[in-house]
Write a protein that holds these residues in place. Sequence first.
Motif, PDB file in Angstrom:
ATOM      1  N   MET B   1       6.296  35.893  53.633  1.00 46.85           N
ATOM      2  CA  MET B   1       7.052  36.440  52.508  1.00 46.85           C
ATOM      3  C   MET B   1       6.407  36.065  51.192  1.00 46.85           C
ATOM      4  N   ALA B   2       6.054  34.751  51.103  1.00 47.24           N
ATOM      5  CA  ALA B   2       5.451  34.277  49.859  1.00 47.24           C
ATOM      6  C   ALA B   2       4.099  34.928  49.614  1.00 47.24           C
ATOM      7  N   THR B   3       3.344  35.177  50.699  1.00 45.41           N
ATOM      8  CA  THR B   3       2.025  35.786  50.509  1.00 45.41           C
ATOM      9  C   THR B   3       2.162  37.221  50.025  1.00 45.41           C
ATOM     10  N   LYS B   4       3.205  37.901  50.476  1.00 40.30           N
ATOM     11  CA  LYS B   4       3.430  39.282  50.050  1.00 40.30           C
ATOM     12  C   LYS B   4       3.689  39.321  48.541  1.00 40.30           C
ATOM     13  N   ARG B   5       4.493  38.353  48.092  1.00 39.14           N
ATOM     14  CA  ARG B   5       4.815  38.286  46.660  1.00 39.14           C
ATOM     15  C   ARG B   5       3.548  37.995  45.858  1.00 39.14           C
ATOM     16  N   LYS B   6       2.715  37.137  46.439  1.00 38.94           N
ATOM     17  CA  LYS B   6       1.462  36.790  45.769  1.00 38.94           C
ATOM     18  C   LYS B   6       0.570  38.024  45.637  1.00 38.94           C
ATOM     19  N   GLN B   7       0.535  38.813  46.715  1.00 37.18           N
ATOM     20  CA  GLN B   7      -0.258  40.040  46.679  1.00 37.18           C
ATOM     21  C   GLN B   7       0.227  40.979  45.576  1.00 37.18           C
ATOM     22  N   ARG B   8       1.541  41.110  45.465  1.00 34.77           N
ATOM     23  CA  ARG B   8       2.090  41.994  44.430  1.00 34.77           C
ATOM     24  C   ARG B   8       1.774  41.459  43.039  1.00 34.77           C
ATOM     25  N   MET B   9       1.812  40.124  42.921  1.00 35.23           N
ATOM     26  CA  MET B   9       1.511  39.509  41.627  1.00 35.23           C
ATOM     27  C   MET B   9       0.067  39.819  41.223  1.00 35.23           C
ATOM     28  N   ILE B  10      -0.840  39.704  42.205  1.00 36.09           N
ATOM     29  CA  ILE B  10      -2.246  40.014  41.921  1.00 36.09           C
ATOM     30  C   ILE B  10      -2.392  41.486  41.549  1.00 36.09           C
ATOM     31  N   PHE B  11      -1.644  42.340  42.271  1.00 34.35           N
ATOM     32  CA  PHE B  11      -1.683  43.776  41.975  1.00 34.35           C
ATOM     33  C   PHE B  11      -1.286  44.036  40.524  1.00 34.35           C
ATOM     34  N   VAL B  12      -0.219  43.398  40.062  1.00 31.63           N
ATOM     35  CA  VAL B  12       0.259  43.608  38.682  1.00 31.63           C
ATOM     36  C   VAL B  12      -0.774  43.106  37.682  1.00 31.63           C
ATOM     37  N   ILE B  13      -1.339  41.934  37.953  1.00 32.68           N
ATOM     38  CA  ILE B  13      -2.332  41.372  37.020  1.00 32.68           C
ATOM     39  C   ILE B  13      -3.564  42.272  36.940  1.00 32.68           C
ATOM     40  N   VAL B  14      -4.034  42.726  38.102  1.00 35.57           N
ATOM     41  CA  VAL B  14      -5.216  43.597  38.117  1.00 35.57           C
ATOM     42  C   VAL B  14      -4.914  44.907  37.390  1.00 35.57           C
ATOM     43  N   LEU B  15      -3.709  45.435  37.623  1.00 37.78           N
ATOM     44  CA  LEU B  15      -3.317  46.694  36.989  1.00 37.78           C
ATOM     45  C   LEU B  15      -3.350  46.566  35.463  1.00 37.78           C
ATOM     46  N   ILE B  16      -2.712  45.499  34.959  1.00 39.06           N
ATOM     47  CA  ILE B  16      -2.633  45.319  33.503  1.00 39.06           C
ATOM     48  C   ILE B  16      -4.019  45.078  32.913  1.00 39.06           C
ATOM     49  N   SER B  17      -4.776  44.140  33.509  1.00 40.05           N
ATOM     50  CA  SER B  17      -6.057  43.784  32.886  1.00 40.05           C
ATOM     51  C   SER B  17      -7.067  44.912  33.035  1.00 40.05           C
ATOM     52  N   GLY B  18      -7.011  45.633  34.174  1.00 34.86           N
ATOM     53  CA  GLY B  18      -7.913  46.763  34.350  1.00 34.86           C
ATOM     54  C   GLY B  18      -7.666  47.834  33.312  1.00 34.86           C
ATOM     55  N   PHE B  19      -6.403  48.141  33.103  1.00 31.51           N
ATOM     56  CA  PHE B  19      -6.076  49.178  32.140  1.00 31.51           C
ATOM     57  C   PHE B  19      -6.393  48.749  30.721  1.00 31.51           C
ATOM     58  N   ALA B  20      -6.146  47.466  30.428  1.00 31.64           N
ATOM     59  CA  ALA B  20      -6.447  46.968  29.086  1.00 31.64           C
ATOM     60  C   ALA B  20      -7.941  47.056  28.815  1.00 31.64           C
ATOM     61  N   ALA B  21      -8.744  46.689  29.813  1.00 30.85           N
ATOM     62  CA  ALA B  21     -10.198  46.716  29.637  1.00 30.85           C
ATOM     63  C   ALA B  21     -10.693  48.144  29.436  1.00 30.85           C
ATOM     64  N   ALA B  22     -10.175  49.072  30.246  1.00 31.18           N
ATOM     65  CA  ALA B  22     -10.590  50.474  30.124  1.00 31.18           C
ATOM     66  C   ALA B  22     -10.231  51.013  28.734  1.00 31.18           C
ATOM     67  N   THR B  23      -9.016  50.680  28.270  1.00 30.39           N
ATOM     68  CA  THR B  23      -8.583  51.164  26.960  1.00 30.39           C
ATOM     69  C   THR B  23      -9.439  50.577  25.851  1.00 30.39           C
ATOM     70  N   ALA B  24      -9.726  49.275  25.969  1.00 32.39           N
ATOM     71  CA  ALA B  24     -10.550  48.631  24.940  1.00 32.39           C
ATOM     72  C   ALA B  24     -11.913  49.305  24.846  1.00 32.39           C
ATOM     73  N   LEU B  25     -12.510  49.605  26.012  1.00 34.25           N
ATOM     74  CA  LEU B  25     -13.820  50.277  26.021  1.00 34.25           C
ATOM     75  C   LEU B  25     -13.729  51.653  25.375  1.00 34.25           C
ATOM     76  N   ALA B  26     -12.680  52.393  25.735  1.00 34.67           N
ATOM     77  CA  ALA B  26     -12.529  53.750  25.204  1.00 34.67           C
ATOM     78  C   ALA B  26     -12.350  53.705  23.687  1.00 34.67           C
ATOM     79  N   LEU B  27     -11.498  52.780  23.228  1.00 32.66           N
ATOM     80  CA  LEU B  27     -11.246  52.688  21.782  1.00 32.66           C
ATOM     81  C   LEU B  27     -12.520  52.299  21.048  1.00 32.66           C
ATOM     82  N   PHE B  28     -13.292  51.406  21.680  1.00 29.14           N
ATOM     83  CA  PHE B  28     -14.526  50.969  21.039  1.00 29.14           C
ATOM     84  C   PHE B  28     -15.503  52.131  20.920  1.00 29.14           C
ATOM     85  N   ALA B  29     -15.555  52.934  21.978  1.00 27.75           N
ATOM     86  CA  ALA B  29     -16.474  54.062  21.991  1.00 27.75           C
ATOM     87  C   ALA B  29     -16.095  55.116  20.953  1.00 27.75           C
ATOM     88  N   PHE B  30     -14.775  55.316  20.768  1.00 26.13           N
ATOM     89  CA  PHE B  30     -14.327  56.356  19.849  1.00 26.13           C
ATOM     90  C   PHE B  30     -13.898  55.795  18.504  1.00 26.13           C
TER      91      PHE B  30
END
Lengths: 50, 154, 246
Positions: B1-30
């Motif tokens: 159970m705890a490992t499942k929660r950990k997986q979801r936590m990693i999913f959320v962190i990756v989602l946020i940081s991935g999107f933030a990085a992509a946006t930062a690159l796009a904004l920098f380019a434009f």
Amino acid sequence: MNDFFHMGGYAFYVWGCYGLTAGVLLANLIFATMRRKRILQQIQELSEED
Amino acid sequence: MATKRKQRMIFVIVLISGFAAATALALFAFQKNLLYFYSPSQLAEAGITQDQLFRLGGLVVEGSVVRMPDGITTQFSLTDLQGHVGVQYTGLLPDLFREGQGIVAQGKLNADGLFVAQEVLAKHDENYMPPEVAEALKAAGGEHPVSIPKTTVK
Amino acid sequence: MFTFLHKFASPQYFYAWSASWQKWSSILAVLLMSVGLYYSLLNSPADYQQGETVRIMYVHVPAAWLSMFGYMVMASAAIVTLIWRIKVAEIMIGQCAVIGASFTALALITGMLWGKPMWGAYWVWDARLTSELVLLFLYFGVIALSGAFDDERAGARAAAILTVVGIVNIPIIHYSVEWWNTLHQGPTVSKFDSPSAHPSMLIPLLIMALAFKAYFFALLFKRARAELLLRERNTSWVKALLKDTE
């Protein structure tokens, strides 16, 4: 008193903003109250079907 | 159970940081396209050609406003305290337009290097105070609050 | 700790403790709104540059702040939804989105009514105005996703993912006026060492901002409590609760 409503010639803009704000605050409240009433009614009807 | 929660936590962190990085690159380019206006000193680097429509922002130089005889044409000088550009505009100016005020004008450079504006918007600053306080500040010789359009992006 | 959190956020417990929170935040909202309106309309000076239109600030800025604050509350609920699957958090997402969208629209429209007399234009496509418009569309997207699935819990998870992805827009709205040349002016209040508004204008602004936040929580609890009853209608605690009130 007239000065107050005149707002230095910007009455439309200033009172427009306050009017819209009052509208949003009241509309949110009315919709929430109506929704609660409808939900309670809905639950009532569902429980009577049982 | 705890490992499942950990997986979801990693999913959320990756989602946020991935999107933030992509946006930062796009904004920098434009970055250039996100500028609402150029300031006078940015004009040279911007490589703007004649007959190209763009926006110019700066402070109206004190004492530079001249009304033309036709009654609706105004000429004034625009500065960002580093460069100067002469501006000509035919039409009604916004209520906030005055000497020392920040404005943003849209138009083209003509052959003489004069900026012919089609639209003039006033840019006010973030300072708010009653008129008496502004007067007192001025009288005390303190800096009168004027907005200097930022030129953060080179 | 998480067992405590689960108990605290269990639908039945939430319904019980949120009643008094709703009541007190409503009272606070009415009090603060009365004082705030008195200051902003009757007991504050006109601006040295903008004259009486500065009074628009006392509703425009609190609405704009709330549009971002509401998003952060929604994002917290979204993260809790994605990781812990707590029902109350799932419900909060959709409710925050409705309230947040209404205040984002209010901020945009009052901004237009302020822009016309002062800037000379209702709307410009500068970075601040555009990113705030994106916020409105994000709220619409979250509302649409919440209701797009037959399974409410699946809808909540889809809405939570969009919410989490959209968090990136919040710092963009905040810093847009510093990162890029914009027509919109820079921040007045977030410079805590020296806010650029005179105290006679800062006080009504801050009171109105608090009033809007109190109103937000009062409304959020009101909406969430009703929604909770609907989703939990088949549980014994709701049936018992409704029997009591009959």
